[in-house]
Design a protein around this motif. Structure first.
Motif, PDB file in Angstrom:
ATOM      1  N   THR A   4      24.021  40.913  36.462  1.00  0.00           N
ATOM      2  CA  THR A   4      24.696  40.553  37.704  1.00  0.00           C
ATOM      3  C   THR A   4      25.307  39.149  37.649  1.00  0.00           C
ATOM      4  OG1 THR A   4      22.607  39.804  38.656  1.00  0.00           O
ATOM      5  CG2 THR A   4      23.301  42.059  39.149  1.00  0.00           C
ATOM      6  N   ALA A   5      24.885  38.340  36.708  1.00  0.00           N
ATOM      7  CA  ALA A   5      25.443  36.998  36.585  1.00  0.00           C
ATOM      8  C   ALA A   5      26.752  36.992  35.802  1.00  0.00           C
ATOM      9  CB  ALA A   5      24.440  36.067  35.920  1.00  0.00           C
ATOM     10  N   LEU A   6      27.032  38.045  35.067  1.00  0.00           N
ATOM     11  CA  LEU A   6      28.227  38.068  34.216  1.00  0.00           C
ATOM     12  C   LEU A   6      29.547  37.921  34.967  1.00  0.00           C
ATOM     13  CD1 LEU A   6      27.233  40.686  31.514  1.00  0.00           C
ATOM     14  CD2 LEU A   6      27.362  38.214  31.299  1.00  0.00           C
ATOM     15  N   PRO A   7      29.771  38.610  36.098  1.00  0.00           N
ATOM     16  CA  PRO A   7      31.061  38.412  36.789  1.00  0.00           C
ATOM     17  C   PRO A   7      31.291  36.963  37.220  1.00  0.00           C
ATOM     18  CG  PRO A   7      29.979  40.363  37.614  1.00  0.00           C
ATOM     19  CD  PRO A   7      28.990  39.667  36.724  1.00  0.00           C
ATOM     20  N   ALA A   8      30.259  36.295  37.644  1.00  0.00           N
ATOM     21  CA  ALA A   8      30.411  34.895  38.050  1.00  0.00           C
ATOM     22  C   ALA A   8      30.708  34.012  36.849  1.00  0.00           C
ATOM     23  CB  ALA A   8      29.152  34.415  38.760  1.00  0.00           C
ATOM     24  N   ILE A   9      30.015  34.250  35.754  1.00  0.00           N
ATOM     25  CA  ILE A   9      30.230  33.449  34.559  1.00  0.00           C
ATOM     26  C   ILE A   9      31.631  33.669  34.002  1.00  0.00           C
ATOM     27  CG2 ILE A   9      29.494  33.148  32.162  1.00  0.00           C
ATOM     28  CD1 ILE A   9      26.649  33.757  33.131  1.00  0.00           C
ATOM     29  N   VAL A  10      32.087  34.911  34.023  1.00  0.00           N
ATOM     30  CA  VAL A  10      33.423  35.224  33.502  1.00  0.00           C
ATOM     31  C   VAL A  10      34.493  34.503  34.311  1.00  0.00           C
ATOM     32  CG1 VAL A  10      35.113  37.084  33.230  1.00  0.00           C
ATOM     33  CG2 VAL A  10      32.770  37.400  32.458  1.00  0.00           C
ATOM     34  N   SER A  11      34.368  34.525  35.637  1.00  0.00           N
ATOM     35  CA  SER A  11      35.379  33.843  36.457  1.00  0.00           C
ATOM     36  C   SER A  11      35.357  32.334  36.216  1.00  0.00           C
ATOM     37  CB  SER A  11      35.181  34.153  37.934  1.00  0.00           C
ATOM     38  OG  SER A  11      33.997  33.573  38.420  1.00  0.00           O
ATOM     39  N   LEU A  12      34.178  31.777  36.006  1.00  0.00           N
ATOM     40  CA  LEU A  12      34.096  30.338  35.744  1.00  0.00           C
ATOM     41  C   LEU A  12      34.677  29.969  34.378  1.00  0.00           C
ATOM     42  CD1 LEU A  12      30.549  29.640  37.204  1.00  0.00           C
ATOM     43  CD2 LEU A  12      32.733  28.931  38.179  1.00  0.00           C
ATOM     44  N   LEU A  13      34.567  30.877  33.427  1.00  0.00           N
ATOM     45  CA  LEU A  13      35.091  30.602  32.088  1.00  0.00           C
ATOM     46  C   LEU A  13      36.592  30.816  31.980  1.00  0.00           C
ATOM     47  CD1 LEU A  13      32.319  32.211  29.845  1.00  0.00           C
ATOM     48  CD2 LEU A  13      32.744  29.774  30.228  1.00  0.00           C
ATOM     49  N   LEU A  14      37.140  31.766  32.732  1.00  0.00           N
ATOM     50  CA  LEU A  14      38.544  32.145  32.559  1.00  0.00           C
ATOM     51  C   LEU A  14      39.522  31.410  33.468  1.00  0.00           C
ATOM     52  CD1 LEU A  14      38.225  36.006  32.067  1.00  0.00           C
ATOM     53  CD2 LEU A  14      38.447  34.210  30.330  1.00  0.00           C
ATOM     54  N   ILE A  15      39.045  30.861  34.569  1.00  0.00           N
ATOM     55  CA  ILE A  15      39.945  30.224  35.531  1.00  0.00           C
ATOM     56  C   ILE A  15      39.834  28.711  35.381  1.00  0.00           C
ATOM     57  CG2 ILE A  15      40.479  29.940  37.978  1.00  0.00           C
ATOM     58  CD1 ILE A  15      39.375  32.774  38.389  1.00  0.00           C
ATOM     59  N   GLY A  16      40.971  28.073  35.224  1.00  0.00           N
ATOM     60  CA  GLY A  16      41.000  26.633  34.998  1.00  0.00           C
ATOM     61  C   GLY A  16      40.683  25.800  36.227  1.00  0.00           C
ATOM     62  N   ASP A  17      41.081  26.273  37.391  1.00  0.00           N
ATOM     63  CA  ASP A  17      40.824  25.545  38.633  1.00  0.00           C
ATOM     64  C   ASP A  17      39.378  25.780  39.052  1.00  0.00           C
ATOM     65  OD1 ASP A  17      41.033  24.189  41.030  1.00  0.00           O
ATOM     66  OD2 ASP A  17      42.053  25.830  42.069  1.00  0.00           O
ATOM     67  N   ALA A  18      38.577  24.727  39.031  1.00  0.00           N
ATOM     68  CA  ALA A  18      37.142  24.862  39.279  1.00  0.00           C
ATOM     69  C   ALA A  18      36.847  25.356  40.690  1.00  0.00           C
ATOM     70  CB  ALA A  18      36.449  23.528  39.038  1.00  0.00           C
ATOM     71  N   THR A  19      37.592  24.899  41.678  1.00  0.00           N
ATOM     72  CA  THR A  19      37.335  25.318  43.062  1.00  0.00           C
ATOM     73  C   THR A  19      37.623  26.800  43.241  1.00  0.00           C
ATOM     74  OG1 THR A  19      37.927  23.103  43.842  1.00  0.00           O
ATOM     75  CG2 THR A  19      37.884  24.862  45.471  1.00  0.00           C
ATOM     76  N   LEU A  20      38.745  27.255  42.720  1.00  0.00           N
ATOM     77  CA  LEU A  20      39.085  28.677  42.815  1.00  0.00           C
ATOM     78  C   LEU A  20      38.077  29.532  42.054  1.00  0.00           C
ATOM     79  CD1 LEU A  20      40.978  30.971  43.649  1.00  0.00           C
ATOM     80  CD2 LEU A  20      42.307  30.483  41.581  1.00  0.00           C
ATOM     81  N   ALA A  21      37.695  29.089  40.875  1.00  0.00           N
ATOM     82  CA  ALA A  21      36.721  29.832  40.074  1.00  0.00           C
ATOM     83  C   ALA A  21      35.384  29.938  40.796  1.00  0.00           C
ATOM     84  CB  ALA A  21      36.534  29.158  38.721  1.00  0.00           C
ATOM     85  N   LEU A  22      34.966  28.860  41.437  1.00  0.00           N
ATOM     86  CA  LEU A  22      33.700  28.874  42.175  1.00  0.00           C
ATOM     87  C   LEU A  22      33.762  29.815  43.367  1.00  0.00           C
ATOM     88  CD1 LEU A  22      30.867  27.724  42.357  1.00  0.00           C
ATOM     89  CD2 LEU A  22      31.797  25.855  43.711  1.00  0.00           C
ATOM     90  N   ARG A  23      34.883  29.811  44.079  1.00  0.00           N
ATOM     91  CA  ARG A  23      35.033  30.712  45.233  1.00  0.00           C
ATOM     92  C   ARG A  23      35.031  32.175  44.788  1.00  0.00           C
ATOM     93  NH1 ARG A  23      33.427  26.709  47.050  1.00  0.00           N
ATOM     94  NH2 ARG A  23      34.614  25.217  48.249  1.00  0.00           N
ATOM     95  N   LEU A  24      35.707  32.477  43.689  1.00  0.00           N
ATOM     96  CA  LEU A  24      35.714  33.844  43.163  1.00  0.00           C
ATOM     97  C   LEU A  24      34.323  34.253  42.675  1.00  0.00           C
ATOM     98  CD1 LEU A  24      39.114  34.018  41.284  1.00  0.00           C
ATOM     99  CD2 LEU A  24      38.473  35.165  43.398  1.00  0.00           C
ATOM    100  N   ALA A  25      33.623  33.332  42.053  1.00  0.00           N
ATOM    101  CA  ALA A  25      32.256  33.622  41.600  1.00  0.00           C
ATOM    102  C   ALA A  25      31.351  33.896  42.793  1.00  0.00           C
ATOM    103  CB  ALA A  25      31.720  32.458  40.776  1.00  0.00           C
ATOM    104  N   ASN A  26      31.494  33.104  43.848  1.00  0.00           N
ATOM    105  CA  ASN A  26      30.702  33.328  45.063  1.00  0.00           C
ATOM    106  C   ASN A  26      31.019  34.687  45.678  1.00  0.00           C
ATOM    107  OD1 ASN A  26      29.396  30.870  44.914  1.00  0.00           O
ATOM    108  ND2 ASN A  26      30.845  29.829  46.250  1.00  0.00           N
ATOM    109  N   ALA A  27      32.296  35.028  45.744  1.00  0.00           N
ATOM    110  CA  ALA A  27      32.689  36.318  46.317  1.00  0.00           C
ATOM    111  C   ALA A  27      32.126  37.475  45.495  1.00  0.00           C
ATOM    112  CB  ALA A  27      34.210  36.414  46.400  1.00  0.00           C
ATOM    113  N   ALA A  28      32.174  37.340  44.180  1.00  0.00           N
ATOM    114  CA  ALA A  28      31.638  38.393  43.314  1.00  0.00           C
ATOM    115  C   ALA A  28      30.136  38.553  43.523  1.00  0.00           C
ATOM    116  CB  ALA A  28      31.935  38.074  41.853  1.00  0.00           C
ATOM    117  N   GLN A  29      29.432  37.454  43.651  1.00  0.00           N
ATOM    118  CA  GLN A  29      27.990  37.530  43.854  1.00  0.00           C
ATOM    119  C   GLN A  29      27.638  38.120  45.213  1.00  0.00           C
ATOM    120  OE1 GLN A  29      25.658  37.004  41.500  1.00  0.00           O
ATOM    121  NE2 GLN A  29      27.438  36.761  40.182  1.00  0.00           N
ATOM    122  N   ILE A  30      28.416  37.816  46.231  1.00  0.00           N
ATOM    123  CA  ILE A  30      28.164  38.383  47.555  1.00  0.00           C
ATOM    124  C   ILE A  30      28.369  39.895  47.534  1.00  0.00           C
ATOM    125  CG2 ILE A  30      29.058  38.464  49.924  1.00  0.00           C
ATOM    126  CD1 ILE A  30      29.511  35.382  49.603  1.00  0.00           C
TER     127      ILE A  30
END
Length: 71
Positions: A4-30
């Motif tokens: 379940t942690a993989l979608p969040a990690i993938v978004s953090l690794l692939l997206i350069g903008d840290a704020t956007l990556a964090l928001r997408l990771a949060n949405a995926a986890q929710i």
């Protein structure tokens, strides 16, 4: 690490903008927490939609607290 942690990690690794990556990771986890709550309620004999929504709402609340605190 769980699957379940993989979608969040993938978004953090692939997206350069840290704020956007964090928001997408949060949405995926929710979304994943909703699905886990939905599935768990089926096994527990509870209302699936209410349980999934309750767990996802708790996650949203925790994300909001983290954002307010600077996360």
């Amino acid at each position: 690490m769980t699957a379940t942690a993989l979608p969040a990690i993938v978004s953090l690794l692939l997206i350069g903008d840290a704020t956007l990556a964090l928001r997408l990771a949060n949405a995926a986890q929710i979304v994943l927490l909703f699905l886990v709550g939905y599935s768990w309620a089926q096994h527990a004999g509870a209302n699936r939609w209410k349980t999934g929504t309750a767990i996802a709402s708790l996650a949203v609340g925790l994300v909001l607290v983290a954002v307010v605190l600077g996360g």
